[in-house]
Design a protein around this motif. Structure first.
Motif, mmCIF file in Angstrom:
data_model
loop_
_atom_site.group_PDB
_atom_site.id
_atom_site.type_symbol
_atom_site.label_atom_id
_atom_site.label_comp_id
_atom_site.label_asym_id
_atom_site.label_seq_id
_atom_site.Cartn_x
_atom_site.Cartn_y
_atom_site.Cartn_z
ATOM 1 N N ASP A 122 0.883 -1.171 0.000
ATOM 2 C CA ASP A 122 0.000 0.000 0.000
ATOM 3 C C ASP A 122 0.920 1.220 0.000
ATOM 4 O OD1 ASP A 122 -2.387 -1.499 0.129
ATOM 5 O OD2 ASP A 122 -2.244 -1.668 2.302
ATOM 6 N N PRO A 123 1.126 1.822 -1.184
ATOM 7 C CA PRO A 123 2.115 2.908 -1.271
ATOM 8 C C PRO A 123 1.733 4.098 -0.385
ATOM 9 C CG PRO A 123 1.434 2.157 -3.458
ATOM 10 C CD PRO A 123 0.491 1.543 -2.477
ATOM 11 N N ALA A 124 2.742 4.864 -0.041
ATOM 12 C CA ALA A 124 2.523 6.048 0.785
ATOM 13 C C ALA A 124 1.593 7.026 0.080
ATOM 14 C CB ALA A 124 3.861 6.723 1.075
ATOM 15 N N LEU A 125 0.783 7.715 0.882
ATOM 16 C CA LEU A 125 -0.060 8.804 0.380
ATOM 17 C C LEU A 125 0.314 10.045 1.180
ATOM 18 C CD1 LEU A 125 -3.512 6.910 0.269
ATOM 19 C CD2 LEU A 125 -1.968 7.372 -1.653
ATOM 20 N N PRO A 126 1.391 10.731 0.745
ATOM 21 C CA PRO A 126 1.914 11.832 1.562
ATOM 22 C C PRO A 126 0.944 13.006 1.670
ATOM 23 C CG PRO A 126 3.113 11.632 -0.528
ATOM 24 C CD PRO A 126 2.200 10.464 -0.449
ATOM 25 N N PRO A 132 -1.151 11.932 6.489
ATOM 26 C CA PRO A 132 -0.575 11.189 5.371
ATOM 27 C C PRO A 132 -0.554 9.689 5.681
ATOM 28 C CG PRO A 132 1.131 12.404 6.556
ATOM 29 C CD PRO A 132 -0.179 12.792 7.169
ATOM 30 N N ARG A 133 -0.579 8.876 4.621
ATOM 31 C CA ARG A 133 -0.439 7.428 4.841
ATOM 32 C C ARG A 133 1.011 7.038 4.628
ATOM 33 N NH1 ARG A 133 -3.716 2.959 1.344
ATOM 34 N NH2 ARG A 133 -2.048 3.223 -0.175
ATOM 35 N N PRO A 134 1.587 6.279 5.563
ATOM 36 C CA PRO A 134 2.952 5.796 5.341
ATOM 37 C C PRO A 134 2.965 4.705 4.272
ATOM 38 C CG PRO A 134 2.082 4.892 7.399
ATOM 39 C CD PRO A 134 1.033 5.834 6.843
ATOM 40 N N ASP A 135 4.160 4.337 3.846
ATOM 41 C CA ASP A 135 4.342 3.217 2.915
ATOM 42 C C ASP A 135 4.243 1.919 3.731
ATOM 43 O OD1 ASP A 135 5.894 2.514 0.080
ATOM 44 O OD2 ASP A 135 6.437 1.171 1.724
ATOM 45 N N ILE A 136 3.296 1.056 3.357
ATOM 46 C CA ILE A 136 3.049 -0.162 4.137
ATOM 47 C C ILE A 136 3.172 -1.361 3.206
ATOM 48 C CG2 ILE A 136 1.420 -1.386 5.612
ATOM 49 C CD1 ILE A 136 1.544 1.131 6.920
ATOM 50 N N GLU B 451 -2.290 1.956 10.611
ATOM 51 C CA GLU B 451 -3.014 2.249 9.367
ATOM 52 C C GLU B 451 -3.934 1.074 9.021
ATOM 53 O OE1 GLU B 451 -2.640 5.135 7.652
ATOM 54 O OE2 GLU B 451 -4.144 4.468 6.207
ATOM 55 N N VAL B 452 -5.180 1.375 8.686
ATOM 56 C CA VAL B 452 -6.109 0.318 8.266
ATOM 57 C C VAL B 452 -6.027 0.205 6.748
ATOM 58 C CG1 VAL B 452 -8.492 -0.457 8.247
ATOM 59 C CG2 VAL B 452 -7.626 0.800 10.219
#
Lengths: 518, 518
Positions: A122-126, A132-136, B451-452
């Motif tokens: 799940d790529p980051a969404l800065p 922001p979403r981290p890179d997971i 993160e979900v």
């Protein structure tokens, strides 16, 4: 015994295999190991784990294929020794060599295909708001060293290099096998073949060890060793549940995959009975008596609506049992337990027929019983697995009573339905009930014979197995020895290749939940 | 309580939520249920199961979305009540509403994508020698009714309609929730929202029930009810292991997914410490004290090589703890356990600083300790989770000693590494060790905040959870409530649509082991 590439003789109880055809014990003697051997094997497995699990899929695939080749090179010696140790015919054992090497090659294929990595990104969404979403990212890692308990009834396919060993090695887990007492010579040959493959492939010696010992003694020591992280077992309900309890009592509980007990109900629906009752009766007995009934998928229960067609089936089965040759069982112990089990069935059900008595110490006298649904539902004995060629026909008043018999069943490996086109509505009613009770539903065949393939499930709810979420046969067995790990904002240079940018391993991966090979 | 669509008042012990900010109990009183309520809820769940599991993915997705909408419609009332019952700020709880509805919508997406079916087909090979291959197919079926235990620290996201409930409902399993005593009013509101969604969507009433009761009493009755087939739990190690033992002691043992205890080690590597020790110290304390430290991913352990840079980090952390506001904990019981836990840490480690004492009955005084690696390895107390804002800094002599501290750690939900580019070699050495101990490895961030998403793993080896093979957060959580069933030679007309010819559901399926949408 084989401990991390060294041949080691135990100093404990002396065991010899028993030749059921000759009725004599076989040389040489083998001796049980003790806690010090468990310690050595587990220490070596733990030491090997880091290097072994870091090998590529390709390297482990080549290792599994080398094991298969080494076993094939021993084929004639293996079949001869296994036949002497089990009384099973050479043709059956030759087939089992093929099945064993086929299993190893199936897992090589699974490794090369690569989905076992469970790669997700799940790529980051800065720029996401409010945060922001981290890179997971996610991939699977092996659990650690695995203890495998060989089964008595498949001296090759469920033993030293059987399905549990193949799937654990595929997953990247070193294996410590406790070989079964019933076939120590076969185990020695296969143990050497695996150990040679470890050396041939330049893998760490602790990747594989094989010990002899008692279940309650050495077996328990193995399962409770803190370095062992999972257990594969095929055998009795009693022994399996003892291992489950031992594993649950550890400081760190671990998964136990015990394949234990199943009576494999066979349903004869009205249309099928009306058109081919006699044929079904004969075919049923062929499945029942094959290998002296020593299969976990042996059809130990037949369920149908009572009537003249069922009478025809029973009459045909009775004839067939009468004509079946008496064959030896694997060991005197199994034969004695079978005889006890038949006595227990006889106490609660009506005897239809016994097979020929035979003259050997371990001869299996087939046994067919009949009862009604009320008696069956009220009897614990009639639901208990009797390992060998015995079965009980349950006569039901109607479909509703068949359904109520299903609802009262414990978990099973298989359920079989014999149907004609006219039976589809009835089958459609029973299937949802059976789906909750079994691992495999099959139509118009017999449950003995488990195909090794990607879609197979050899498993089922308790007491068929101790963990219904998995299978011990087929490609998905590798999943039993893996767990997911998540990587968050890991620097590109440190990412495992399975989840690295650019997909260097060419895997199917799930990006933002969608499968892709990009 | 809500039992299969009916609002039911218990007759047992009276409970009231506690407002940690006001220091008073909240009206109204709720009363515990008893075994008769467990019986009703489980009977209804079992009765609903057949119809509920037969619903399409689309219908269950719409149901989950309806639950989310019903919760959103209550947002203001929910945030107000949850804030009163937990003392958590409204902003945090507003975010938690979003997370809860986001989880429900994630599982709707997982359902529509369809890979949860685990569809596999190995077509028949009628001409194969020596034996033909039958047609073998596989799909997943739900386990059955699931018991969910709400957590105290996430009154929405890990409670009545939290991740466990969402994933079980997605899988096709009816759910019976035991709501947490700490937030009964919030639970009632959410319980009604779910129950309304059941009715809105025309689903069987027994699909959802919610009970109040004690863990040892009603909770054990629920876990040992034979109709319950799996358990989801988030809470203490003691309570989780009690449920594991209860489930293992059943006639039919069932899986328990208990998320329990973790101290979430944070590693500060040399380069990172050299460039930003003070900044890291302040950021660490922000993560440590957030929500009074009441997160399962709270950073309870900091590991680094001793030296002036680590001194700088500790000094900055000390300052930050001194400046942190004292905040209330969720309940008097949690506050009392926290105080006891800090005393135990104080016995084995050196106190660096305590936070402000505050003046409430439940105020959390943050606590920071320091020790050396030898002391840490020898102390059980320093490895035990202290639920709240306390942490221990472990000063190591060198990287080798950091590695040996890792080897002695129990299983953890997370491990965090703070690195600069110059630390990559050291990080590469530690990662393989950490992979064996944790469910999630994160870099240059803080473990609080999960993160979900599809790739998340919120899990880890024992005692972090009771089953490291799964995750309780993210898309893969649905797999916890499914098991595979195999279909052999099933007539085309009787095949479930997921594995029917022509792929009517448009799924990704594995044909002869290869993924395809054909």
């Amino acid at each position: 015994m084989v401990i991390a590439g060294e041949l080691v003789a135990g100093g404990g109880t002396e065991i010899r295999a028993f030749d059921p055809n000759a009725g004599t014990e076989l040389e040489p003697a083998y001796r049980y190991g003790d806690d010090s051997h468990v310690e050595q094997a587990c220490a070596a497995a733990a030491a090997a784990f880091g290097e072994y699990r870091a090998t590529t899929s390709e390297r482990r695939a080549a290792f599994l294929e080398r094991i298969a080749e080494n076993i094939e090179a021993l084929r004639d010696a293996l079949v001869a020794r296994a036949s002497a140790e089990t009384g099973l015919p050479a043709a059956r054992l030759t087939g089992e060599v093929g099945r064993t090497t086929g299993q190893l090659r199936l897992f090589a294929e699974v490794l090369r295909e690569g989905s076992w990595n469970g790669a997700r990104i799940d790529p980051a969404l800065p720029d996401r708001a409010p945060l922001p979403r981290p890179d997971i990212r996610q991939r699977a890692v092996p659990l650690g060293p695995v203890a495998v308990f060989g089964a008595s009834n498949f001296p090759l396919a469920f033993s030293v290099a059987g399905g549990d060993t193949a799937s654990a090695l595929a997953a990247g887990c070193p294996v410590v096998v406790k070989a079964h007492d019933a076939h120590p010579g076969t185990s020695e040959l296969v143990g050497r073949a695996v150990s040679d493959a470890v050396a041939d492939c330049g893998l760490p010696a602790g990747t594989f060890s094989m010990l002899f010992g008692s279940g309650p003694g050495l077996g328990t020591a193995l399962v409770t060793d803190p370095r062992i992280k999972a257990v594969g077992f095929t055998g009795s309900r009693f022994a399996g549940m003892a291992l489950v309890a031992a594993a649950a009592g550890r400081q760190e509980p671990i998964p136990v995959y015990a394949e234990m007990s199943s009576i494999n109900p066979v349903f004869l629906l009205d249309g099928a009975l009306a058109t081919r009752a006699a044929e079904l009766g004969a075919a049923f007995v062929a499945s029942l008596t094959m290998g002296s009934g020593q299969f976990c998928t042996n059809p130990g229960l037949v369920i149908a609506v009572d009537g003249p067609d069922l009478d025809t089936f029973v009459a045909a089965a009775k004839d067939a049992v009468g004509q079946a040759q008496a064959t030896p069982m694997l060991t005197p112990n199994i034969a004695a337990n079978y005889a006890k089990g038949v006595v227990a069935l006889d106490a609660d059900a009506d005897l239809v027929v016994r097979g020929a008595p035979g003259d050997g110490r371990t001869t299996c006298r087939a046994a067919l019983f009949s009862t009604d649904a009320t008696t069956f539902r009220g009897s614990e004995a009639l639901q208990a697995e009797v390992f060998g060629a015995s079965s009980v026909v349950v006569r039901c008043a109607d479909t509703a009573e068949m359904a109520s018999v299903i609802s009262g069943l414990e978990g099973q490996l298989t359920a079989t339905l014999h149907v004609d086109d006219s039976d589809h509505d009835q089958a459609a009613e029973l299937m949802p009930l059976l789906e909750l009770k079994v691992g495999r539903i099959l139509f118009n065949g017999w449950p003995t014979g488990v195909e090794v393939c990607h879609a197979m499930v050899h498993g089922g709810p308790s007491p068929a197995t101790s963990d219904s979420r998995t299978t011990s046969v087929g490609g998905r067995a590798i999943e039993r020895f893996l767990r997911p790990v998540c990587y968050q904002n890991v620097p590109k240079a440190l990412l495992p290749s399975a989840i690295a940018d650019g997909n260097p391993d060419g895997l199917w991966r799930r990006i933002d939940g969608q499968l892709t090979q990009d």
